[in-house]
Design a protein around this motif. Structure first.
Motif, PDB file in Angstrom:
ATOM      1  N   PRO A  24       3.688  -8.296  36.929  1.00  0.00           N
ATOM      2  CA  PRO A  24       4.102  -7.324  35.903  1.00  0.00           C
ATOM      3  C   PRO A  24       5.429  -6.601  36.179  1.00  0.00           C
ATOM      4  CG  PRO A  24       1.758  -7.153  36.286  1.00  0.00           C
ATOM      5  CD  PRO A  24       2.269  -8.131  37.293  1.00  0.00           C
ATOM      6  N   VAL A  25       5.797  -6.347  37.440  1.00  0.00           N
ATOM      7  CA  VAL A  25       7.077  -5.637  37.633  1.00  0.00           C
ATOM      8  C   VAL A  25       8.291  -6.512  37.318  1.00  0.00           C
ATOM      9  CG1 VAL A  25       6.352  -3.895  39.304  1.00  0.00           C
ATOM     10  CG2 VAL A  25       7.153  -6.120  40.123  1.00  0.00           C
ATOM     11  N   ILE A  26       8.072  -7.818  37.264  1.00  0.00           N
ATOM     12  CA  ILE A  26       9.205  -8.719  36.989  1.00  0.00           C
ATOM     13  C   ILE A  26       9.175  -9.233  35.552  1.00  0.00           C
ATOM     14  CG2 ILE A  26      10.299 -10.909  37.649  1.00  0.00           C
ATOM     15  CD1 ILE A  26       9.533 -10.423  40.486  1.00  0.00           C
ATOM     16  N   SER A  27       7.978  -9.450  35.007  1.00  0.00           N
ATOM     17  CA  SER A  27       7.901 -10.010  33.648  1.00  0.00           C
ATOM     18  C   SER A  27       8.463  -9.014  32.631  1.00  0.00           C
ATOM     19  CB  SER A  27       6.455 -10.354  33.306  1.00  0.00           C
ATOM     20  OG  SER A  27       5.687  -9.181  33.263  1.00  0.00           O
ATOM     21  N   TYR A  28       8.845  -9.549  31.485  1.00  0.00           N
ATOM     22  CA  TYR A  28       9.476  -8.733  30.449  1.00  0.00           C
ATOM     23  C   TYR A  28       8.463  -8.320  29.392  1.00  0.00           C
ATOM     24  CZ  TYR A  28      13.928 -10.171  32.449  1.00  0.00           C
ATOM     25  OH  TYR A  28      14.981 -10.373  33.297  1.00  0.00           O
ATOM     26  N   THR A  29       8.738  -7.192  28.769  1.00  0.00           N
ATOM     27  CA  THR A  29       7.948  -6.799  27.590  1.00  0.00           C
ATOM     28  C   THR A  29       8.409  -7.668  26.408  1.00  0.00           C
ATOM     29  OG1 THR A  29       9.557  -5.174  26.884  1.00  0.00           O
ATOM     30  CG2 THR A  29       7.817  -4.396  28.385  1.00  0.00           C
ATOM     31  N   ARG A  30       7.607  -7.662  25.351  1.00  0.00           N
ATOM     32  CA  ARG A  30       8.017  -8.390  24.140  1.00  0.00           C
ATOM     33  C   ARG A  30       9.359  -7.882  23.625  1.00  0.00           C
ATOM     34  NH1 ARG A  30       2.986  -7.912  22.821  1.00  0.00           N
ATOM     35  NH2 ARG A  30       1.756  -9.802  22.596  1.00  0.00           N
TER      36      ARG A  30
END
Ligand SMILES: CC(C)(COP(=O)(O)OP(=O)(O)OC[C@H]1O[C@@H](n2cnc3c(N)ncnc32)[C@H](O)[C@@H]1OP(=O)(O)O)[C@@H](O)C(=O)NCCC(=O)NCCS
Length: 147
Positions: A24-30
């Motif tokens: 989660p700290v690396i993935s992007y929000t929509r």
């Protein structure tokens, strides 16, 4: 496997792939993904086979003729089959066609498989960036100069 440009109805799938590929700290929000993909200086390639999306790459044209790889994501089931290479080749060819002099990216310090992937493509580590991610972890900046 073939590459095609992004279509607006890909967004949800690309979001889910990004969530699956990164913590989660690396993935992007929509919203972040929408912003990156929609930016007028961005290019997105989608890798697809039989209408199934296996991965994608977003690149952003920066000043001083640098192409920045925003993200490259290949679903686990498709890895080590050349999809990542196909995506990087497309981005690198685009960079050459548009007279870019360098490609740059950041990769998490502990993401050894991606570091090996990039090193195998001729990228080298140039800088360690402390506190790059939201949890305070470090990234490597890697670059490849284009002839
Ligand atoms: C990094 C990533 C994009 C590579 O995609 P891929 O489709 O598996 O890559 P390819 O099959 O084209 O690999 C090409 C070469 O890269 C190297 N490589 C790729 N994955 C590797 C791994 N896990 N360990 C060691 N070397 C690796 C190998 O040299 C490989 O060639 P080979 O399979 O003939 O040995 C994919 O693992 C991925 O999406 N990971 C999760 C998201 C991520 O970390 N993205 C990068 C963030 S900066």
């Amino acid at each position: 496997m073939h590459l095609r440009p992004f279509r607006p109805d890909d967004l949800q799938t690309l979001y889910e792939i990004d969530q699956a590929c990164f913590v989660p700290v690396i993935s992007y929000t929509r919203e972040e993904l929408t912003g990156f993909i929609g930016h007028r200086h961005s290019q997105t390639w989608v890798a697809e086979e039989n209408a199934e999306i296996a991965g994608f790459l977003i690149a952003h044209r920066e000043p001083r003729k640098i192409l920045h790889i925003v993200t490259i994501d290949v679903l686990k089931a498709w890895r080590r089959g050349g999809v990542g290479s196909l995506l990087m080749e497309a981005a690198e060819q685009w960079a050459r066609d548009h007279d870019m002099r360098m490609i740059g990216l950041e990769v998490a310090h502990d993401n050894l498989s991606a570091q090996k992937f990039y090193a195998a493509r001729g990228y080298r580590k140039v800088n360690e960036i402390e506190h790059y991610y939201a949890d305070g972890s470090t990234a490597w900046a890697m670059v490849k100069e284009l002839p």
